[in-house]
Scaffold this motif. Sequence first.
Motif, PDB file in Angstrom:
ATOM      1  N   PRO A  41       0.828  -1.208   0.000  1.00 46.67           N
ATOM      2  CA  PRO A  41       0.000   0.000   0.000  1.00 46.67           C
ATOM      3  C   PRO A  41       0.861   1.256   0.000  1.00 46.67           C
ATOM      4  CG  PRO A  41       0.074  -0.954   2.195  1.00 46.67           C
ATOM      5  CD  PRO A  41       0.804  -1.907   1.301  1.00 46.67           C
ATOM      6  N   TRP A  42       0.514   2.201  -0.859  1.00 45.98           N
ATOM      7  CA  TRP A  42       1.171   3.512  -0.922  1.00 45.98           C
ATOM      8  C   TRP A  42       0.140   4.591  -0.673  1.00 45.98           C
ATOM      9  CZ3 TRP A  42       5.814   5.167  -4.176  1.00 45.98           C
ATOM     10  CH2 TRP A  42       6.798   4.168  -4.193  1.00 45.98           C
ATOM     11  N   ASP A  43       0.595   5.711  -0.097  1.00 45.42           N
ATOM     12  CA  ASP A  43      -0.251   6.877   0.125  1.00 45.42           C
ATOM     13  C   ASP A  43       0.141   7.967  -0.858  1.00 45.42           C
ATOM     14  OD1 ASP A  43      -2.112   8.609   1.671  1.00 45.42           O
ATOM     15  OD2 ASP A  43      -0.263   9.693   2.153  1.00 45.42           O
ATOM     16  N   ILE A  44      -0.852   8.621  -1.441  1.00 39.96           N
ATOM     17  CA  ILE A  44      -0.633   9.756  -2.331  1.00 39.96           C
ATOM     18  C   ILE A  44      -1.235  10.999  -1.684  1.00 39.96           C
ATOM     19  CG2 ILE A  44      -1.035  10.733  -4.607  1.00 39.96           C
ATOM     20  CD1 ILE A  44       0.714   8.221  -4.632  1.00 39.96           C
ATOM     21  N   ALA A  45      -0.447  12.080  -1.622  1.00 36.04           N
ATOM     22  CA  ALA A  45      -0.911  13.343  -1.047  1.00 36.04           C
ATOM     23  C   ALA A  45      -0.815  14.435  -2.103  1.00 36.04           C
ATOM     24  CB  ALA A  45      -0.071  13.713   0.168  1.00 36.04           C
ATOM     25  N   VAL A  46      -1.959  14.913  -2.588  1.00 35.09           N
ATOM     26  CA  VAL A  46      -2.007  15.903  -3.661  1.00 35.09           C
ATOM     27  C   VAL A  46      -2.406  17.258  -3.085  1.00 35.09           C
ATOM     28  CG1 VAL A  46      -3.028  16.500  -5.886  1.00 35.09           C
ATOM     29  CG2 VAL A  46      -2.688  14.090  -5.279  1.00 35.09           C
ATOM     30  N   ASN A  47      -1.551  18.258  -3.233  1.00 32.15           N
ATOM     31  CA  ASN A  47      -1.835  19.594  -2.714  1.00 32.15           C
ATOM     32  C   ASN A  47      -3.046  20.207  -3.413  1.00 32.15           C
ATOM     33  OD1 ASN A  47       1.187  19.062  -2.462  1.00 32.15           O
ATOM     34  ND2 ASN A  47       0.934  20.844  -1.122  1.00 32.15           N
ATOM     35  N   VAL A  48      -3.957  20.773  -2.611  1.00 33.44           N
ATOM     36  CA  VAL A  48      -5.147  21.411  -3.185  1.00 33.44           C
ATOM     37  C   VAL A  48      -5.377  22.826  -2.679  1.00 33.44           C
ATOM     38  CG1 VAL A  48      -6.385  19.295  -3.782  1.00 33.44           C
ATOM     39  CG2 VAL A  48      -6.581  20.231  -1.463  1.00 33.44           C
ATOM     40  N   GLY A  49      -4.564  23.324  -1.722  1.00 33.73           N
ATOM     41  CA  GLY A  49      -4.738  24.703  -1.304  1.00 33.73           C
ATOM     42  C   GLY A  49      -4.382  24.953   0.146  1.00 33.73           C
ATOM     43  N   THR A  50      -4.555  26.218   0.567  1.00 31.85           N
ATOM     44  CA  THR A  50      -4.203  26.638   1.921  1.00 31.85           C
ATOM     45  C   THR A  50      -5.235  27.623   2.454  1.00 31.85           C
ATOM     46  OG1 THR A  50      -2.945  28.702   1.604  1.00 31.85           O
ATOM     47  CG2 THR A  50      -1.819  26.654   1.030  1.00 31.85           C
ATOM     48  N   THR A  51      -5.104  27.932   3.746  1.00 30.54           N
ATOM     49  CA  THR A  51      -5.947  28.956   4.373  1.00 30.54           C
ATOM     50  C   THR A  51      -5.344  30.344   4.251  1.00 30.54           C
ATOM     51  OG1 THR A  51      -4.843  28.537   6.496  1.00 30.54           O
ATOM     52  CG2 THR A  51      -6.908  27.338   6.060  1.00 30.54           C
ATOM     53  N   ASP A  52      -4.149  30.448   3.670  1.00 35.50           N
ATOM     54  CA  ASP A  52      -3.434  31.718   3.569  1.00 35.50           C
ATOM     55  C   ASP A  52      -3.803  32.420   2.263  1.00 35.50           C
ATOM     56  OD1 ASP A  52      -1.715  33.840   3.517  1.00 35.50           O
ATOM     57  OD2 ASP A  52       0.124  32.668   3.778  1.00 35.50           O
ATOM     58  N   ALA A  53      -4.583  33.491   2.365  1.00 40.54           N
ATOM     59  CA  ALA A  53      -5.023  34.211   1.164  1.00 40.54           C
ATOM     60  C   ALA A  53      -3.872  34.879   0.435  1.00 40.54           C
ATOM     61  CB  ALA A  53      -6.075  35.259   1.539  1.00 40.54           C
ATOM     62  N   ASP A  54      -2.708  35.016   1.104  1.00 42.25           N
ATOM     63  CA  ASP A  54      -1.534  35.616   0.468  1.00 42.25           C
ATOM     64  C   ASP A  54      -0.644  34.584  -0.210  1.00 42.25           C
ATOM     65  OD1 ASP A  54      -2.176  38.248   1.265  1.00 42.25           O
ATOM     66  OD2 ASP A  54      -1.302  37.886   3.255  1.00 42.25           O
ATOM     67  N   VAL A 111      -9.785  30.087  -1.063  1.00 40.00           N
ATOM     68  CA  VAL A 111      -9.182  29.977   0.264  1.00 40.00           C
ATOM     69  C   VAL A 111      -9.812  28.768   0.935  1.00 40.00           C
ATOM     70  CG1 VAL A 111      -8.844  31.093   2.488  1.00 40.00           C
ATOM     71  CG2 VAL A 111      -8.819  32.466   0.392  1.00 40.00           C
ATOM     72  N   MET A 112      -8.991  27.857   1.416  1.00 41.45           N
ATOM     73  CA  MET A 112      -9.522  26.622   1.986  1.00 41.45           C
ATOM     74  C   MET A 112     -10.258  26.888   3.304  1.00 41.45           C
ATOM     75  SD  MET A 112      -8.675  24.161  -0.139  1.00 41.45           S
ATOM     76  CE  MET A 112      -9.031  25.369  -1.433  1.00 41.45           C
ATOM     77  N   ASP A 113     -11.395  26.220   3.487  1.00 39.84           N
ATOM     78  CA  ASP A 113     -12.175  26.380   4.716  1.00 39.84           C
ATOM     79  C   ASP A 113     -12.434  25.044   5.402  1.00 39.84           C
ATOM     80  OD1 ASP A 113     -14.006  25.159   3.057  1.00 39.84           O
ATOM     81  OD2 ASP A 113     -15.427  26.845   3.022  1.00 39.84           O
ATOM     82  N   GLY A 114     -11.754  23.991   4.938  1.00 37.15           N
ATOM     83  CA  GLY A 114     -11.925  22.671   5.549  1.00 37.15           C
ATOM     84  C   GLY A 114     -13.001  21.838   4.905  1.00 37.15           C
ATOM     85  N   SER A 115     -13.746  22.417   3.950  1.00 39.25           N
ATOM     86  CA  SER A 115     -14.799  21.667   3.281  1.00 39.25           C
ATOM     87  C   SER A 115     -14.290  21.135   1.951  1.00 39.25           C
ATOM     88  CB  SER A 115     -16.029  22.545   3.057  1.00 39.25           C
ATOM     89  OG  SER A 115     -15.819  23.417   1.960  1.00 39.25           O
ATOM     90  N   ASP A 116     -15.054  20.215   1.371  1.00 41.57           N
ATOM     91  CA  ASP A 116     -14.683  19.686   0.059  1.00 41.57           C
ATOM     92  C   ASP A 116     -15.524  20.309  -1.051  1.00 41.57           C
ATOM     93  OD1 ASP A 116     -17.118  18.489   0.506  1.00 41.57           O
ATOM     94  OD2 ASP A 116     -16.378  16.420   0.409  1.00 41.57           O
ATOM     95  N   GLN A 117     -16.117  21.474  -0.771  1.00 38.58           N
ATOM     96  CA  GLN A 117     -16.940  22.157  -1.764  1.00 38.58           C
ATOM     97  C   GLN A 117     -16.179  23.258  -2.489  1.00 38.58           C
ATOM     98  OE1 GLN A 117     -20.049  20.805  -2.309  1.00 38.58           O
ATOM     99  NE2 GLN A 117     -19.178  19.352  -0.833  1.00 38.58           N
TER     100      GLN A 117
END
Length: 221
Positions: A41-54, A111-117
Motif C-alpha cells: 500500500p502507498w499513500d498519495i498526497a495531492v496539494n489542493v490549497g491553503t488557508t493563507d489568502a496571500d 481559500v480553503m475552509d476545511g470543506s470539500d466544496q
Amino acid sequence: MALPYGFVKAKIVSTPQLKSTRRPHEVQYHLHFGITVNGAPWDIAVNVGTTDADDLLKYQLVFDFRHSVLTTLKSTSPGSTDLTGTDALPALDFLRSDFLAKTGAWRNSDVMDGSDQVEPVASLQRLLLRAQQSSLDVYVFGRFYSEGDGVHDVHMNQGSRGEFIHHAGDDSNDHNDIWQDGALLVDLGEPEWALYAAAFDQQYVPTDDLGNPAPGSQPIS
C-alpha cells in the motif's frame, strides 16, 4: 543533491480524503488516496490549497490534455519509476519543457475552509472518484516519501524562497530543484487524458540551475 523523485502508475484503491497539515502561518490541505505498488500500500498526497489568502494555490485542471510524453507514460509498467537526477521528459519541469505549453492560464484556488466544496478540491475529487470507480490508470509525479511508501510534493517544486532555498550538496530540507515538478494525470481512455498541475503564489520564476528564484524573478502567473 536531488531529492528522490519520480512517478507512480497505479489504480486508486481507496476513496480520496481531504486532510489538513498545520504550518506556522497557514493550514495546507491535501487530497489523500491509496494505491498499490508491487503488492504494497502507498499513500498519495495531492496539494489542493491553503488557508493563507496571500499564498493561494494556482492550478490547472485540464480534461483534454495532449502531449507526446503520454505515449511514453502509457507504455510504462504499473509501479514506481525513479527519475531522480533526470533532466529531460518524462521528468517534469514546468519552466524548462513544453509540458504546459497548451494548457491555458493558471487559476486561483479558493481559500480553503476545511470543506470539500471549494475549488480545486471539488473538481479534483470528482475526477479521482471517477478514476477509482472505473479502474483508470493514474500517474502521480512528485517526491517519494522519506519514511514509508508514497508520493507528495505534487506541485511545482522550484521558485520558493526562505526555508526552501536549495544549497548545493545539502538535502537537509525539502528544497527547490529543477526537473522535479509534481503533477497528476488520469488516462480517461483514448484519446482523453486529464491533467492536474499546481503551484503557489509565492513561487517565483524564472529559476536558476538549482531551482531557486533567479535575479529579477516574479511570482508565477
